[in-house]
Design an enzyme around this catalytic site. Structure first.
Site, PDB file in Angstrom:
ATOM      1  N   ASP A   9       0.846  -1.199   0.000  1.00 41.17           N
ATOM      2  CA  ASP A   9       0.000   0.000   0.000  1.00 41.17           C
ATOM      3  C   ASP A   9       0.885   1.255   0.000  1.00 41.17           C
ATOM      4  O   ASP A   9       0.885   2.013   0.952  1.00 41.17           O
ATOM      5  CB  ASP A   9      -0.953  -0.010   1.216  1.00 41.17           C
ATOM      6  CG  ASP A   9      -0.237  -0.051   2.555  1.00 41.17           C
ATOM      7  OD1 ASP A   9       0.947  -0.492   2.598  1.00 41.17           O
ATOM      8  OD2 ASP A   9      -0.845   0.349   3.568  1.00 41.17           O
ATOM      9  N   HIS A 241       9.778  -0.628   8.451  1.00 36.79           N
ATOM     10  CA  HIS A 241       8.881  -1.774   8.691  1.00 36.79           C
ATOM     11  C   HIS A 241       8.867  -2.753   7.522  1.00 36.79           C
ATOM     12  O   HIS A 241       9.126  -3.944   7.665  1.00 36.79           O
ATOM     13  CB  HIS A 241       7.438  -1.285   8.869  1.00 36.79           C
ATOM     14  CG  HIS A 241       7.181  -0.396  10.030  1.00 36.79           C
ATOM     15  ND1 HIS A 241       7.210  -0.829  11.334  1.00 36.79           N
ATOM     16  CD2 HIS A 241       6.829   0.919  10.090  1.00 36.79           C
ATOM     17  CE1 HIS A 241       6.892   0.170  12.141  1.00 36.79           C
ATOM     18  NE2 HIS A 241       6.660   1.245  11.412  1.00 36.79           N
TER      19      HIS A 241
HETATM   20  O1  RIB Z   1       2.599  -0.564  11.004  1.00 39.38           O
HETATM   21  C1  RIB Z   1       3.469  -0.389   9.947  1.00 39.38           C
HETATM   22  C2  RIB Z   1       2.789  -0.656   8.631  1.00 39.38           C
HETATM   23  O2  RIB Z   1       1.742   0.296   8.513  1.00 39.38           O
HETATM   24  C3  RIB Z   1       3.656  -0.507   7.413  1.00 39.38           C
HETATM   25  O3  RIB Z   1       3.298  -1.465   6.453  1.00 39.38           O
HETATM   26  C4  RIB Z   1       3.375   0.881   6.937  1.00 39.38           C
HETATM   27  O4  RIB Z   1       3.505   1.004   5.546  1.00 39.38           O
HETATM   28  C5  RIB Z   1       1.984   1.187   7.442  1.00 39.38           C
HETATM   29  O5  RIB Z   1       1.012   0.947   6.528  1.00 39.38           O
HETATM   30 CA    CA Z   2       2.848  -0.832   4.120  1.00 38.21          CA
END
Ligand code: RIB
Ligand code: CA
Length: 315
Positions: A9, A241
């Site tokens: 996303d 992340h």
């Molecule tokens: O919590 C971190 C996630 O949430 C990652 O995938 C970041 O892109 C957000 O969407």
């Molecule tokens: Ca993400």
């Protein structure tokens, strides 16, 4: 070479993860599927096409879900304060981008590509788990045809990042995440327990950009807004992340993990909370019984992960 479909996303940290997959020599990126989350699916798809074009990525983009697995669920507002109004740090992405857009919806692209490559595909999912759950609903047999599923999501022994209980990717569609965690395929869960330890400093990103040329300079531009937001939580830098999940595909030795069955709470004050029943622990009968054992990461060699990201992007 490992065949990967990236479900995403974009999203600032998603953009870094995409560039990592594109540039890593051992990864054959064969598809990008988009989902709502950091922005609407119109925006995340436009962003995926933008990055595809800017970085010369040959893999097609397939547009995915625009709503939760259970359409009755109340949607979560877009986190524009983290990823910007355009989902890419307010750099001014054009409204419309022509690119290599697959005509199929993402869940159908997943099904047909998995069936065409039995036992070979690793799904790396770093947004809501909606596309994966929709694919399983339409064709449950794909669970036995996938090599593995690596997801960024969840918070086991640490607080969430959108509520005290829940991490954002899971909270955005808990029913879908529960379907994915309990399906008979091999899932590796990379949650906040490890990703929050993995921070690329603003200076390190700038240094990587100075070596990696235009592609990484664009990534650095995209990332500044996100780094400003994360300044409230970590020292000046970027929590990577989604890249952690991609690194796991090529360097699992940089992670420690445990195994057990995983459920996602759906509803109540801990909506979206991920809970594992460790293998070998005995309890009275519960909702965690008779389900596939999954792998949950508990620790990370953050410096090793950051070095691999640097080396891959700078090359
Ligand atoms: O919590 C971190 C996630 O949430 C990652 O995938 C970041 O892109 C957000 O969407
Ligand atoms: Ca993400």
């Amino acid at each position: 070479m490992q065949k990967v479909i990236f479900d995403t996303d974009p999203g600032v940290d998603d953009a870094m993860a995409l560039l990592f997959l594109h540039k890593h020599a051992d990864i054959d990126l064969i598809g990008i599927t988009t989902v709502f989350g950091n922005a609407s699916v119109e925006t995340t798809t436009r962003n995926a096409l933008f990055l595809q074009q800017e970085w010369g990525i040959s893999a097609p983009v397939a547009r995915g879900a625009d709503q939760t697995y259970d359409p009755a669920r109340t949607p979560v507002p877009w986190p524009t304060f983290i990823h910007g109004d355009d989902g890419l740090g307010n750099i001014g992405v054009p409204d419309h981008v022509d690119g290599n857009l697959d005509p199929r919806p993402a869940h159908r692209f997943l099904i047909e590509t998995i069936r065409a490559n039995p036992g070979e595909i690793t799904l790396v999912a770093v947004g809501r788990m909606t596309n994966l759950a929709n694919a399983l609903r339409e064709d449950p047999e794909i669970a036995g045809l996938v090599k593995s599923v690596v997801i960024m999501g969840g918070a086991f022994d640490v607080p969430g990042n959108i509520t005290p209980a829940a991490e954002a990717n899971i909270y955005g569609d808990p029913e879908a995440a529960d379907v994915v965690m309990t399906a008979p395929w091999k899932v590796v869960v990379i949650g906040l327990d490890v990703t929050m330890k993995t921070v690329m400093s603003r200076a390190a990103l700038a240094e990587t950009a100075s070596q990696g040329g235009k592609a990484v300079e664009l990534l650095s531009d995209i990332s500044q807004f996100y780094i400003d937001f994360y300044g409230k939580l970590v020292d000046d830098g970027m929590v990577v992340h989604d890249s952690c999940a991609c690194v796991y595909v090529v360097a699992p030795h940089l992670f420690e993990s445990t195994t057990g069955t995983v459920r996602v709470l759906c509803g109540g004050i801990a909506d979206g909370k991920t809970i594992m029943k460790p293998d070998g622990r005995f309890f009275p009968p519960s909702a965690w019984d008779d389900l596939p054992s999954q792998t949950v990461c508990t620790d990370i060699d953050a410096n090793g992960v950051l070095k691999l990201i640097h080396d891959t992007l700078a090359a």
